[in-house]
Design an enzyme around this catalytic site. Structure first.
Site, PDB file in Angstrom:
ATOM      1  N   ASN A   7       0.875  -1.172   0.000  1.00 38.14           N
ATOM      2  CA  ASN A   7       0.000   0.000   0.000  1.00 38.14           C
ATOM      3  C   ASN A   7       0.916   1.228   0.000  1.00 38.14           C
ATOM      4  OD1 ASN A   7      -1.819   2.028   0.456  1.00 38.14           O
ATOM      5  ND2 ASN A   7      -2.761   1.093   2.267  1.00 38.14           N
ATOM      6  N   ARG A  92      -2.591  -2.065  -3.391  1.00 38.18           N
ATOM      7  CA  ARG A  92      -3.829  -1.325  -3.149  1.00 38.18           C
ATOM      8  C   ARG A  92      -3.789  -0.058  -4.006  1.00 38.18           C
ATOM      9  NH1 ARG A  92      -5.420   3.048   1.202  1.00 38.18           N
ATOM     10  NH2 ARG A  92      -7.617   3.138   0.665  1.00 38.18           N
ATOM     11  N   HIS A 181     -13.518   2.885  -0.503  1.00 36.74           N
ATOM     12  CA  HIS A 181     -13.483   1.780   0.480  1.00 36.74           C
ATOM     13  C   HIS A 181     -14.094   0.498  -0.104  1.00 36.74           C
ATOM     14  CE1 HIS A 181     -14.035   5.227   3.574  1.00 36.74           C
ATOM     15  NE2 HIS A 181     -12.748   4.922   3.549  1.00 36.74           N
ATOM     16  N   ARG A 242     -13.876  15.679   7.537  1.00 43.06           N
ATOM     17  CA  ARG A 242     -14.626  15.991   6.305  1.00 43.06           C
ATOM     18  C   ARG A 242     -16.099  16.223   6.615  1.00 43.06           C
ATOM     19  NH1 ARG A 242     -12.600  10.837   3.069  1.00 43.06           N
ATOM     20  NH2 ARG A 242     -10.869  10.649   4.527  1.00 43.06           N
ATOM     21  N   GLU A 393      -8.763  -5.538   4.272  1.00 46.26           N
ATOM     22  CA  GLU A 393      -8.532  -5.209   2.865  1.00 46.26           C
ATOM     23  C   GLU A 393      -7.296  -5.933   2.320  1.00 46.26           C
ATOM     24  OE1 GLU A 393      -9.158  -1.439   4.674  1.00 46.26           O
ATOM     25  OE2 GLU A 393      -9.787  -0.588   2.766  1.00 46.26           O
TER      26      GLU A 393
END
Ligand code: ADP
Length: 408
Positions: A7, A92, A181, A242, A393
């Protein structure tokens, strides 16, 4: 099969070595401050329970990969003799645009398409490309597979992904809902579907990935029909920093009132809003929950409670609207940092949803904390099952990579 999962971020590179025949992680770690002063690697050998750290200059991601290889094959901290014991690398990738609806073997043609995704996620895509090229430099013969965060959402119908803007913006600039996601939603919805007593095609699941960044997805028959993040990861529910969904007219209004540029308002919506913007204290849900636990005498109590109440309200709305979109609901899954650990938020979301068929088992919910397995938190008679399922993941990336490489 031994798969190295990578990643790559702009100045970091996380890795895990996973054996896909047993799902066991044999080593993992992170290279940080790549291309800066003070670059370092932190490496863990899981079986022996060993941890180590080394400061070593890494001018780019190729240097970082050299360090990873050094530690994976180290006599003391390593877990393999040499790189021949690794069959492939799985990366990823945050944004695959509309080009990639599934994981894919890296080729020159694939890299060209990935270059075009820079438009959508510039920092991430550049970092991924550096990670891939770093691996190519160190291990040119090793197959590399790309696994995209957006891919799982590519099954949405146009009515779910087209915004009601002039259609030419979709055609000219690719402005549409992409969602994020996806690898996490795919993993937890897949695990949830296995737990339901019916064929996958008949399942209707809402997955709530609630972490620093949060998104909620409606998965019908194993396919995404809608998701809360949009063209960017700013959309959907309130997050750490956010704002999530707001009336779009607020943007030019505040720009005008506060004399802000587009970049400045974008920064405020991405980095100074959400939990941080409401509480003025922290983006971290643990701090926000602590402020609530401290009681009404705490000066931050009211705002902290408001921040969590906003998130609760929004998650409920998404669950309700997605049940309507799917014409039913079998299960709700909570995952990611907050979803897996916040007993309070899960209880708040599931409260007063009995008419909907959701009955929380409060005791089971209290026990679902830092678990490594799927945990049921709804009552036995609850029409809708509610589960906490830790996301993984990296395992999805390793499995996809192994599947693609086995078929070569
Ligand atoms: P990211 O989007 O960065 O991957 P994570 O999924 O790791 O984020 O989630 C980070 C969030 O999870 C933080 O807000 C953190 O406070 C929260 N979290 C982690 N552990 C707990 C906990 N025990 N209780 C409440 N929130 C937690």
């Amino acid at each position: 099969m031994n798969i190295l999962v990578v990643n790559a971020g702009s100045s970091s590179l996380k890795y895990q070595l996973i054996d896909t025949t047993t799902d066991v992680v044999s080593a993992k770690g992170i290279c940080e401050r790549i291309g800066m002063d003070g670059s370092l690697i932190e490496h863990k050998q899981i079986a022996k329970g060993l941890k180590t750290k080394e400061l070593s200059p890494m001018k780019d991601h190729a240097d970082a990969m050299k360090m990873v290889v050094k530690y994976l094959t180290d006599a003391e901290y390593g877990c393999i003799k040499d790189m021949n014991e690794i069959q492939a690398i799985g990366h990823r990738v945050v944004h695959g645009g509309a080009f990639f609806s599934g994981s894919i073997l890296m080729t020159e043609d694939v890299l060209e398409k990935l270059e075009l995704c820079r438009e959508f996620a510039p920092l991430h895509t550049v970092a991924h490309l550096m990670g891939i090229r770093g691996c190519l430099e160190i291990m040119p013969e090793k197959p590399q597979v790309l696994v995209f965060d957006t891919a799982f959402h590519q099954t949405m119908a146009p009515e779910a992904y087209i915004y009601a803007l002039p259609y030419e913006y979709y055609e000219k600039y690719g402005i549409r809902r992409y969602g994020m996601h996806g690898t996490s939603h795919r993993y937890v919805s897949g695990e949830m579907a296995k737990l339901l007593d019916k064929p996958v095609e008949d399942t209707k699941i809402v997955t709530c990935h609630i972490g620093n960044g949060s998104s909620i997805t409606a998965v019908k028959g194993g396919k995404v029909v809608d998701t809360s993040m949009g063209f960017t990861p700013l959309a959907g529910v309130e997050m750490g920093t956010r704002c999530g969904d707001i009336d779009p007219a607020i943007v030019p209004y505040i720009m005008d009132k506060e004399n802000l540029s587009g970049a400045q308002i974008n920064d405020i919506m991405n980095k100074k809003s959400g939990f941080l913007g409401i509480t003025g204290v922290s983006s971290d849900s643990r701090d926000v929950e602590d402020a609530i636990a401290a009681g009404p005498e705490n000066p931050n109590y009211e705002k902290a409670l408001l921040a969590v109440n906003i998130l609760k309200h929004q998650i409920k709305k998404y669950i309700g609207s997605y049940a309507a979109v799917m014409n039913g609901l079998d299960a709700v899954v909570f995952t990611a940092g907050i979803g897996e650990n916040s007993i309070m938020l899960r209880e708040m979301v599931c409260e007063d949803l009995e008419f909907f068929g959701i009955e929380l088992d409060k005791d089971a919910n209290k026990l679902a904390f830092r678990r490594s397995e799927a945990t049921k938190i709804s009552k036995d008679g609850s029409r809708v099952s509610v589960y906490v399922i830790p996301t993984n993941e990296e395992l999805v990336i390793a499995r996809d990579t192994a599947a693609i490489v086995s078929a070569l």
